[in-house]
Motif scaffolding. Structure first.
Motif, PDB file in Angstrom:
ATOM      1  N   VAL A  68       3.254 -11.278  -2.917  1.00  0.00           N
ATOM      2  CA  VAL A  68       3.564 -10.082  -2.134  1.00  0.00           C
ATOM      3  C   VAL A  68       2.358  -9.140  -2.103  1.00  0.00           C
ATOM      4  N   ALA A  69       1.693  -8.978  -3.236  1.00  0.00           N
ATOM      5  CA  ALA A  69       0.501  -8.128  -3.279  1.00  0.00           C
ATOM      6  C   ALA A  69      -0.580  -8.673  -2.352  1.00  0.00           C
ATOM      7  N   GLY A  70      -0.770  -9.992  -2.353  1.00  0.00           N
ATOM      8  CA  GLY A  70      -1.767 -10.595  -1.465  1.00  0.00           C
ATOM      9  C   GLY A  70      -1.424 -10.382  -0.004  1.00  0.00           C
ATOM     10  N   ALA A  71      -0.138 -10.571   0.348  1.00  0.00           N
ATOM     11  CA  ALA A  71       0.291 -10.342   1.732  1.00  0.00           C
ATOM     12  C   ALA A  71       0.082  -8.887   2.128  1.00  0.00           C
ATOM     13  N   ALA A  72       0.380  -7.957   1.212  1.00  0.00           N
ATOM     14  CA  ALA A  72       0.214  -6.534   1.500  1.00  0.00           C
ATOM     15  C   ALA A  72      -1.257  -6.165   1.668  1.00  0.00           C
ATOM     16  N   ILE A  73      -2.129  -6.790   0.888  1.00  0.00           N
ATOM     17  CA  ILE A  73      -3.563  -6.524   1.024  1.00  0.00           C
ATOM     18  C   ILE A  73      -4.046  -6.925   2.418  1.00  0.00           C
ATOM     19  N   MET A  74      -3.623  -8.088   2.881  1.00  0.00           N
ATOM     20  CA  MET A  74      -4.026  -8.516   4.228  1.00  0.00           C
ATOM     21  C   MET A  74      -3.489  -7.560   5.286  1.00  0.00           C
ATOM     22  N   LEU A  75      -2.267  -7.082   5.108  1.00  0.00           N
ATOM     23  CA  LEU A  75      -1.702  -6.116   6.051  1.00  0.00           C
ATOM     24  C   LEU A  75      -2.501  -4.816   6.040  1.00  0.00           C
ATOM     25  N   MET A  87       4.717   4.647  11.554  1.00  0.00           N
ATOM     26  CA  MET A  87       3.697   4.556  10.518  1.00  0.00           C
ATOM     27  C   MET A  87       2.816   3.333  10.754  1.00  0.00           C
ATOM     28  N   ALA A  88       1.507   3.489  10.546  1.00  0.00           N
ATOM     29  CA  ALA A  88       0.577   2.370  10.703  1.00  0.00           C
ATOM     30  C   ALA A  88       0.912   1.278   9.696  1.00  0.00           C
ATOM     31  N   ALA A  89       0.905   0.032  10.178  1.00  0.00           N
ATOM     32  CA  ALA A  89       1.210  -1.096   9.296  1.00  0.00           C
ATOM     33  C   ALA A  89       0.210  -1.190   8.156  1.00  0.00           C
ATOM     34  N   GLY A  90      -1.045  -0.837   8.431  1.00  0.00           N
ATOM     35  CA  GLY A  90      -2.061  -0.876   7.389  1.00  0.00           C
ATOM     36  C   GLY A  90      -1.748   0.064   6.243  1.00  0.00           C
ATOM     37  N   LEU A  91      -1.210   1.237   6.556  1.00  0.00           N
ATOM     38  CA  LEU A  91      -0.852   2.198   5.510  1.00  0.00           C
ATOM     39  C   LEU A  91       0.322   1.692   4.679  1.00  0.00           C
ATOM     40  N   ILE A  92       1.296   1.083   5.355  1.00  0.00           N
ATOM     41  CA  ILE A  92       2.436   0.507   4.631  1.00  0.00           C
ATOM     42  C   ILE A  92       1.950  -0.593   3.693  1.00  0.00           C
ATOM     43  N   TRP A  95       0.293   0.876   0.528  1.00  0.00           N
ATOM     44  CA  TRP A  95       1.226   1.362  -0.486  1.00  0.00           C
ATOM     45  C   TRP A  95       1.915   0.213  -1.212  1.00  0.00           C
ATOM     46  N   ILE A  96       2.309  -0.825  -0.470  1.00  0.00           N
ATOM     47  CA  ILE A  96       2.949  -1.972  -1.117  1.00  0.00           C
ATOM     48  C   ILE A  96       1.980  -2.644  -2.089  1.00  0.00           C
ATOM     49  N   ALA A  97       0.724  -2.807  -1.653  1.00  0.00           N
ATOM     50  CA  ALA A  97      -0.273  -3.445  -2.512  1.00  0.00           C
ATOM     51  C   ALA A  97      -0.502  -2.642  -3.782  1.00  0.00           C
ATOM     52  N   VAL A  98      -0.633  -1.313  -3.647  1.00  0.00           N
ATOM     53  CA  VAL A  98      -0.863  -0.462  -4.812  1.00  0.00           C
ATOM     54  C   VAL A  98       0.319  -0.542  -5.780  1.00  0.00           C
TER      55      VAL A  98
END
Length: 294
Positions: A68-75, A87-92, A95-98
């Motif tokens: 999930v962290a890897g997927a969030a980093i790519m997003l 909200m921008a997908a990159g910002l979401i 936050w998920i990655a962090v």
């Protein structure tokens, strides 16, 4: 003969999917490399479990948390190209990655049988080795407008061009290295890792990849990129692509397997197909953002 037709058919499907995903739209580009990144990360973990059996004991929370962290980093690297609601997908994704990268060690301590910094390190290396390169390709694609309007003689390259060129240059390098090595190869090149590679073939492949890029760039490509960029990108793809191939071969040798996976009949897994790109992409990104967009 059956193996030949199987390899040919799977290669044609692979090329069609890659070209469609890269060229169709920013979303299909993201989706393509998002899926490749997730599956390649799983193959990396499979190799690690064979190399070090301690990694096979990590909790389910750890396995899914890293994915999930890897997927969030790519997003995250899509920036504001896409939006989810207002909200921008990159910002979401950021936050998920962090959240997952902060909570993952806690979950490992609480849910894992034996807490191991080594296993956390293995997972962190997977994110760095697999996820970040694909994320950087996504970043290049999503920031196409910055490249197009940079002052100077960069040209008007569409965002998909540089990632596609890296793949093409890597393919030319590999093909020419095989041909040159078959014809005049005599000196082993890292025989302990890849016995079939020769110094003559590797150097010949690199030179011919740069020559091919130079010829095309000089006669037809300067409306997209200045000639020096064609040459440098080809050189980066050839040199670091070769190192990336050796690195993944080393991992497979340590794991005692021939292929990282079996997604493509006759061609192996995702890591087998994109091992060269994993190392070439970060250096291409550095060149693009610090020299082409300076």
């Amino acid at each position: 003969m059956k193996t030949f037709f199987t390899r040919t058919a799977s290669a044609l499907v692979f090329v069609a999917v890659m070209l469609g995903g890269i060229l169709w739209s920013p979303f299909t580009f993201f989706l393509l490399f998002f899926l490749i990144g997730c599956f390649a990360l799983q193959e990396y973990f499979k190799l690690l479990r064979l190399i070090d059996t301690d990694y096979a004991a990590v909790s389910g929370w750890h396995k899914w948390g890293v994915l999930v962290a890897g997927a969030a980093i790519m997003l995250t690297f899509t920036g504001d190209t896409f939006s989810i609601g207002h909200m921008a997908a990159g910002l979401i994704g950021w936050w998920i990655a962090v959240i997952f990268l902060l909570v993952l060690p806690l979950g490992e301590i609480l849910l894992g049988k034996d807490f191991s910094l080594k296993n956390l390190g293995y997972s962190a290396m997977g994110l760095l080795y697999v996820i970040i390169p694909f994320s950087l390709l996504i970043h290049i694609r999503m920031n196409a407008i910055d490249l197009q309007y940079t002052p100077g003689n960069v040209g008007t390259a569409p965002g998909w061009l540089i990632p596609l060129l890296l793949i093409i240059f890597i393919w030319i390098n590999d093909t020419m290295a095989y041909i040159v090595g078959s014809l005049i190869g005599r000196t082993p090149f890292f025989p302990a890792i890849s016995p079939k590679k020769t110094m003559e073939g590797s150097v010949g492949g690199m030179i011919l990849a740069v020559v091919a890029a130079g010829v095309y760039g000089y006669y037809w490509g300067q409306e997209y990129l200045a000639l020096q960029h064609w040459l440098v990108l080809a050189g980066l793809a050839a040199i670091f692509g070769t190192i990336g191939d050796l690195l993944e071969s080393k991992l497979k040798r340590m794991a005692g397997v021939k292929d990282s996976g079996a997604i493509m009949p006759g061609h192996g897994g995702f890591l087998d197909r994109f091992d060269s790109l994993l190392l070439a992409a970060p250096f291409a990104w550095i060149y693009v953002h610090f020299f082409m967009m300076a």
